[in-house]
Write a protein that holds these residues in place. Structure first.
Motif, PDB file in Angstrom:
ATOM      1  N   ALA A 266      -5.741   9.505  -8.947  1.00 52.09           N
ATOM      2  CA  ALA A 266      -7.204   9.114  -8.783  1.00 52.09           C
ATOM      3  C   ALA A 266      -8.081  10.302  -8.449  1.00 52.09           C
ATOM      4  CB  ALA A 266      -7.529   7.865  -8.088  1.00 52.09           C
ATOM      5  N   GLY A 267      -7.459  11.089  -7.648  1.00 52.01           N
ATOM      6  CA  GLY A 267      -8.294  12.315  -6.988  1.00 52.01           C
ATOM      7  C   GLY A 267      -8.087  13.287  -8.146  1.00 52.01           C
ATOM      8  N   ALA A 268      -7.386  13.649  -8.905  1.00 48.63           N
ATOM      9  CA  ALA A 268      -7.130  14.546  -9.920  1.00 48.63           C
ATOM     10  C   ALA A 268      -8.188  14.163 -11.211  1.00 48.63           C
ATOM     11  CB  ALA A 268      -5.739  14.600 -10.399  1.00 48.63           C
ATOM     12  N   ARG A 269      -8.311  12.973 -11.320  1.00 48.55           N
ATOM     13  CA  ARG A 269      -9.177  12.381 -12.340  1.00 48.55           C
ATOM     14  C   ARG A 269     -10.712  12.760 -11.878  1.00 48.55           C
ATOM     15  NH1 ARG A 269      -6.404   6.807 -13.945  1.00 48.55           N
ATOM     16  NH2 ARG A 269      -4.781   7.553 -15.127  1.00 48.55           N
ATOM     17  N   ARG A 270     -10.728  12.643 -10.615  1.00 50.14           N
ATOM     18  CA  ARG A 270     -12.356  12.756 -10.003  1.00 50.14           C
ATOM     19  C   ARG A 270     -12.819  14.268 -10.061  1.00 50.14           C
ATOM     20  NH1 ARG A 270     -11.144   8.581  -6.318  1.00 50.14           N
ATOM     21  NH2 ARG A 270     -10.332  10.374  -4.997  1.00 50.14           N
ATOM     22  N   ALA A 271     -11.783  15.235  -9.605  1.00 50.24           N
ATOM     23  CA  ALA A 271     -12.111  16.539  -9.056  1.00 50.24           C
ATOM     24  C   ALA A 271     -10.900  17.598  -9.762  1.00 50.24           C
ATOM     25  CB  ALA A 271     -12.299  16.572  -7.760  1.00 50.24           C
ATOM     26  N   GLY A 272     -10.045  17.085 -10.413  1.00 52.21           N
ATOM     27  CA  GLY A 272      -9.047  18.310 -10.549  1.00 52.21           C
ATOM     28  C   GLY A 272      -8.191  18.587  -9.820  1.00 52.21           C
ATOM     29  N   VAL A 273      -7.740  19.837  -9.590  1.00 57.09           N
ATOM     30  CA  VAL A 273      -6.546  20.142  -8.743  1.00 57.09           C
ATOM     31  C   VAL A 273      -7.137  20.090  -7.160  1.00 57.09           C
ATOM     32  CG1 VAL A 273      -5.438  22.123  -7.811  1.00 57.09           C
ATOM     33  CG2 VAL A 273      -5.686  21.756 -10.264  1.00 57.09           C
ATOM     34  N   LYS A 274      -8.314  20.409  -6.913  1.00 53.05           N
ATOM     35  CA  LYS A 274      -8.587  19.911  -5.517  1.00 53.05           C
ATOM     36  C   LYS A 274      -8.713  18.586  -5.127  1.00 53.05           C
ATOM     37  CE  LYS A 274     -12.411  20.800  -2.582  1.00 53.05           C
ATOM     38  NZ  LYS A 274     -14.148  21.073  -2.161  1.00 53.05           N
ATOM     39  N   GLY A 275      -9.172  17.844  -6.289  1.00 52.31           N
ATOM     40  CA  GLY A 275      -8.901  16.289  -5.850  1.00 52.31           C
ATOM     41  C   GLY A 275      -7.496  15.838  -5.851  1.00 52.31           C
ATOM     42  N   PHE A 276      -6.649  16.361  -6.689  1.00 51.61           N
ATOM     43  CA  PHE A 276      -5.268  16.107  -6.403  1.00 51.61           C
ATOM     44  C   PHE A 276      -4.540  16.331  -4.859  1.00 51.61           C
ATOM     45  CE2 PHE A 276      -0.693  16.981  -6.561  1.00 51.61           C
ATOM     46  CZ  PHE A 276      -0.397  16.049  -7.235  1.00 51.61           C
ATOM     47  N   VAL A 277      -5.155  17.380  -4.669  1.00 51.79           N
ATOM     48  CA  VAL A 277      -4.737  17.599  -3.239  1.00 51.79           C
ATOM     49  C   VAL A 277      -5.034  16.992  -2.214  1.00 51.79           C
ATOM     50  CG1 VAL A 277      -4.545  19.667  -1.285  1.00 51.79           C
ATOM     51  CG2 VAL A 277      -4.043  20.182  -3.820  1.00 51.79           C
ATOM     52  N   VAL A 278      -6.593  16.629  -2.227  1.00 51.41           N
ATOM     53  CA  VAL A 278      -7.078  15.561  -1.363  1.00 51.41           C
ATOM     54  C   VAL A 278      -6.688  14.421  -1.425  1.00 51.41           C
ATOM     55  CG1 VAL A 278      -9.243  14.585  -0.801  1.00 51.41           C
ATOM     56  CG2 VAL A 278      -9.423  16.765  -1.086  1.00 51.41           C
ATOM     57  N   GLY A 279      -6.378  13.785  -2.741  1.00 56.33           N
ATOM     58  CA  GLY A 279      -5.814  12.513  -3.029  1.00 56.33           C
ATOM     59  C   GLY A 279      -4.106  12.558  -2.420  1.00 56.33           C
ATOM     60  N   LEU A 280      -3.606  13.530  -2.347  1.00 55.91           N
ATOM     61  CA  LEU A 280      -2.106  13.552  -2.085  1.00 55.91           C
ATOM     62  C   LEU A 280      -2.160  13.457  -0.469  1.00 55.91           C
ATOM     63  CD1 LEU A 280       0.861  14.192  -2.640  1.00 55.91           C
ATOM     64  CD2 LEU A 280       0.204  16.451  -2.351  1.00 55.91           C
ATOM     65  N   GLY A 281      -3.249  14.071   0.221  1.00 57.04           N
ATOM     66  CA  GLY A 281      -3.220  13.855   1.645  1.00 57.04           C
ATOM     67  C   GLY A 281      -3.798  12.266   2.007  1.00 57.04           C
ATOM     68  N   ARG A 282      -4.551  11.897   1.034  1.00 57.42           N
ATOM     69  CA  ARG A 282      -5.004  10.386   1.375  1.00 57.42           C
ATOM     70  C   ARG A 282      -3.825   9.432   1.317  1.00 57.42           C
ATOM     71  NH1 ARG A 282     -10.767   9.055  -0.977  1.00 57.42           N
ATOM     72  NH2 ARG A 282     -10.026   7.261   0.052  1.00 57.42           N
ATOM     73  N   GLY A 283      -3.217   9.736  -0.047  1.00 60.97           N
ATOM     74  CA  GLY A 283      -1.986   9.037  -0.212  1.00 60.97           C
ATOM     75  C   GLY A 283      -0.992   8.945   0.524  1.00 60.97           C
ATOM     76  N   VAL A 284      -0.573  10.037   1.055  1.00 62.80           N
ATOM     77  CA  VAL A 284       0.586  10.163   2.103  1.00 62.80           C
ATOM     78  C   VAL A 284       0.060   9.506   3.415  1.00 62.80           C
ATOM     79  CG1 VAL A 284       1.957  11.681   3.647  1.00 62.80           C
ATOM     80  CG2 VAL A 284       1.546  12.211   1.274  1.00 62.80           C
ATOM     81  N   LEU A 285      -1.240   9.661   4.038  1.00 63.62           N
ATOM     82  CA  LEU A 285      -1.800   9.204   5.089  1.00 63.62           C
ATOM     83  C   LEU A 285      -1.922   7.500   5.041  1.00 63.62           C
ATOM     84  CD1 LEU A 285      -4.086  11.669   6.618  1.00 63.62           C
ATOM     85  CD2 LEU A 285      -2.016  11.247   7.386  1.00 63.62           C
TER      86      LEU A 285
ATOM     87  N   HIS B 212       0.763  -1.302   0.100  1.00 59.86           N
ATOM     88  CA  HIS B 212       0.224  -0.032   0.057  1.00 59.86           C
ATOM     89  C   HIS B 212       0.886   1.336   0.017  1.00 59.86           C
ATOM     90  CE1 HIS B 212      -4.021  -1.461   0.137  1.00 59.86           C
ATOM     91  NE2 HIS B 212      -3.781  -2.475   1.095  1.00 59.86           N
ATOM     92  N   VAL B 213       2.155   1.286   0.051  1.00 59.60           N
ATOM     93  CA  VAL B 213       2.973   2.196  -0.222  1.00 59.60           C
ATOM     94  C   VAL B 213       2.626   2.988  -1.588  1.00 59.60           C
ATOM     95  CG1 VAL B 213       5.321   3.123  -0.100  1.00 59.60           C
ATOM     96  CG2 VAL B 213       4.776   1.574   1.397  1.00 59.60           C
ATOM     97  N   VAL B 214       2.223   1.979  -2.421  1.00 56.75           N
ATOM     98  CA  VAL B 214       1.989   2.879  -3.664  1.00 56.75           C
ATOM     99  C   VAL B 214       0.873   3.724  -3.781  1.00 56.75           C
ATOM    100  CG1 VAL B 214       1.127   1.969  -6.001  1.00 56.75           C
ATOM    101  CG2 VAL B 214       2.830   0.379  -4.813  1.00 56.75           C
ATOM    102  N   ASP B 215       0.157   3.886  -2.732  1.00 58.55           N
ATOM    103  CA  ASP B 215      -1.126   4.665  -2.615  1.00 58.55           C
ATOM    104  C   ASP B 215      -0.412   6.128  -2.597  1.00 58.55           C
ATOM    105  OD1 ASP B 215      -3.009   2.707  -2.205  1.00 58.55           O
ATOM    106  OD2 ASP B 215      -3.133   2.920  -0.226  1.00 58.55           O
ATOM    107  N   ILE B 216       0.717   6.355  -2.195  1.00 57.94           N
ATOM    108  CA  ILE B 216       1.262   7.869  -2.268  1.00 57.94           C
ATOM    109  C   ILE B 216       1.495   8.330  -3.807  1.00 57.94           C
ATOM    110  CG2 ILE B 216       3.350   9.196  -2.072  1.00 57.94           C
ATOM    111  CD1 ILE B 216       4.123   7.208   0.277  1.00 57.94           C
ATOM    112  N   VAL B 217       1.280   7.478  -4.683  1.00 66.04           N
ATOM    113  CA  VAL B 217       1.262   7.935  -6.173  1.00 66.04           C
ATOM    114  C   VAL B 217      -0.161   7.602  -6.864  1.00 66.04           C
ATOM    115  CG1 VAL B 217       2.387   7.286  -8.301  1.00 66.04           C
ATOM    116  CG2 VAL B 217       3.620   7.170  -6.618  1.00 66.04           C
TER     117      VAL B 217
END
Length: 112
Positions: free
Chosen positions: A50-69, A40-45
Protein backbone atom coordinates in the motif's frame (compact mmCIF):
# COMPACT_ATOMS: atom_id res chain seq x y z
CA UNK A 1 -0.39 2.25 14.72
CA UNK A 2 -2.70 4.12 12.43
CA UNK A 3 -5.53 6.36 13.61
CA UNK A 4 -8.22 4.12 12.10
CA UNK A 5 -6.96 1.09 14.06
CA UNK A 6 -6.90 3.06 17.31
CA UNK A 7 -10.45 4.37 16.71
CA UNK A 8 -11.69 0.87 15.87
CA UNK A 9 -10.15 -0.62 19.04
CA UNK A 10 -11.75 2.10 21.20
CA UNK A 11 -15.16 1.25 19.72
CA UNK A 12 -14.52 -2.46 20.30
CA UNK A 13 -13.63 -1.83 23.97
CA UNK A 14 -16.89 0.04 24.50
CA UNK A 15 -18.82 -2.76 22.79
CA UNK A 16 -16.97 -5.36 24.85
CA UNK A 17 -18.00 -3.68 28.11
CA UNK A 18 -21.66 -4.13 27.15
CA UNK A 19 -21.15 -7.55 25.57
CA UNK A 20 -19.38 -9.51 28.31
CA UNK A 21 -22.00 -10.63 30.80
CA UNK A 22 -20.62 -13.94 32.01
CA UNK A 23 -17.86 -16.49 31.71
CA UNK A 24 -18.97 -17.97 28.37
CA UNK A 25 -19.32 -14.58 26.68
CA UNK A 26 -15.94 -13.58 28.15
CA UNK A 27 -14.27 -16.67 26.69
CA UNK A 28 -15.84 -16.17 23.26
CA UNK A 29 -14.92 -12.48 23.19
CA UNK A 30 -11.36 -13.33 24.30
CA UNK A 31 -11.01 -15.87 21.48
CA UNK A 32 -12.34 -13.36 18.94
CA UNK A 33 -9.95 -10.62 20.11
CA UNK A 34 -6.99 -12.99 19.97
CA UNK A 35 -7.92 -14.16 16.46
CA UNK A 36 -8.29 -10.59 15.24
CA UNK A 37 -4.88 -9.73 16.68
CA UNK A 38 -3.19 -12.69 15.00
CA UNK A 39 -4.87 -11.77 11.70
CA UNK A 40 -2.91 -8.48 11.67
CA UNK A 41 0.34 -10.37 11.03
CA UNK A 42 -0.66 -9.97 7.38
CA UNK A 43 0.19 -6.25 7.73
CA UNK A 44 3.85 -7.18 7.25
CA UNK A 45 3.01 -7.79 3.57
CA UNK A 46 0.08 -5.46 2.91
CA UNK A 47 1.48 -2.22 4.38
CA UNK A 48 4.61 -2.07 2.15
CA UNK A 49 2.48 -2.73 -0.93
CA UNK A 50 0.00 0.00 0.00
CA UNK A 51 2.87 2.39 0.77
CA UNK A 52 4.54 1.68 -2.56
CA UNK A 53 1.29 2.44 -4.38
CA UNK A 54 0.94 5.75 -2.54
CA UNK A 55 4.50 7.10 -2.62
CA UNK A 56 6.77 4.76 -4.55
CA UNK A 57 10.05 3.57 -2.99
CA UNK A 58 9.80 5.96 -0.04
CA UNK A 59 6.27 4.73 0.64
CA UNK A 60 7.47 1.14 0.45
CA UNK A 61 10.11 1.78 3.13
CA UNK A 62 7.61 3.60 5.36
CA UNK A 63 5.07 0.83 4.75
CA UNK A 64 7.66 -1.80 5.61
CA UNK A 65 8.32 -0.11 8.95
CA UNK A 66 4.59 0.25 9.67
CA UNK A 67 3.99 -3.35 8.63
CA UNK A 68 6.73 -4.77 10.84
CA UNK A 69 5.71 -2.69 13.86
CA UNK A 70 2.01 -3.32 13.30
CA UNK A 71 2.61 -7.02 12.70
CA UNK A 72 4.41 -7.24 16.02
CA UNK A 73 2.24 -4.94 18.16
CA UNK A 74 -1.28 -5.73 16.98
CA UNK A 75 -1.18 -9.45 17.94
CA UNK A 76 0.11 -8.48 21.39
CA UNK A 77 -2.71 -5.95 21.75
CA UNK A 78 -5.16 -8.65 20.66
CA UNK A 79 -3.86 -10.96 23.36
CA UNK A 80 -4.15 -8.20 25.97
CA UNK A 81 -7.71 -7.40 24.86
CA UNK A 82 -8.53 -11.10 25.03
CA UNK A 83 -7.15 -11.33 28.55
CA UNK A 84 -9.20 -8.28 29.55
CA UNK A 85 -12.37 -9.88 28.14
CA UNK A 86 -11.63 -13.13 29.95
CA UNK A 87 -11.04 -11.27 33.22
CA UNK A 88 -14.30 -9.35 32.80
CA UNK A 89 -16.10 -12.63 32.18
CA UNK A 90 -14.62 -14.13 35.34
CA UNK A 91 -15.61 -11.05 37.35
CA UNK A 92 -19.17 -11.27 36.03
CA UNK A 93 -19.31 -15.00 36.83
CA UNK A 94 -18.08 -14.52 40.39
CA UNK A 95 -20.01 -11.34 41.19
CA UNK A 96 -23.46 -11.10 39.59
CA UNK A 97 -23.67 -7.38 40.42
CA UNK A 98 -20.66 -6.74 38.17
CA UNK A 99 -22.61 -8.03 35.16
CA UNK A 100 -24.77 -4.91 35.33
CA UNK A 101 -21.68 -2.72 35.16
CA UNK A 102 -21.88 -1.83 38.85
CA UNK A 103 -19.68 -3.35 41.46
CA UNK A 104 -21.36 -3.36 44.87
CA UNK A 105 -18.89 -3.22 47.71
CA UNK A 106 -20.13 -4.06 51.18
CA UNK A 107 -18.62 -2.45 54.23
CA UNK A 108 -16.41 -4.47 56.53
CA UNK A 109 -17.97 -2.87 59.58
CA UNK A 110 -21.03 -0.67 59.95
CA UNK A 111 -20.57 3.07 60.31
CA UNK A 112 -20.75 4.63 63.79
Amino acid sequence: LDAEYVRQKALEREKQKREVTGLSSGISTAALQLAQGVFHVVDIVTEPIAGARRAGVKGFVVGLGRGVLGGALKPVLGAVSGARALANGLICAVSPSAANGRLVVSRRRPPR
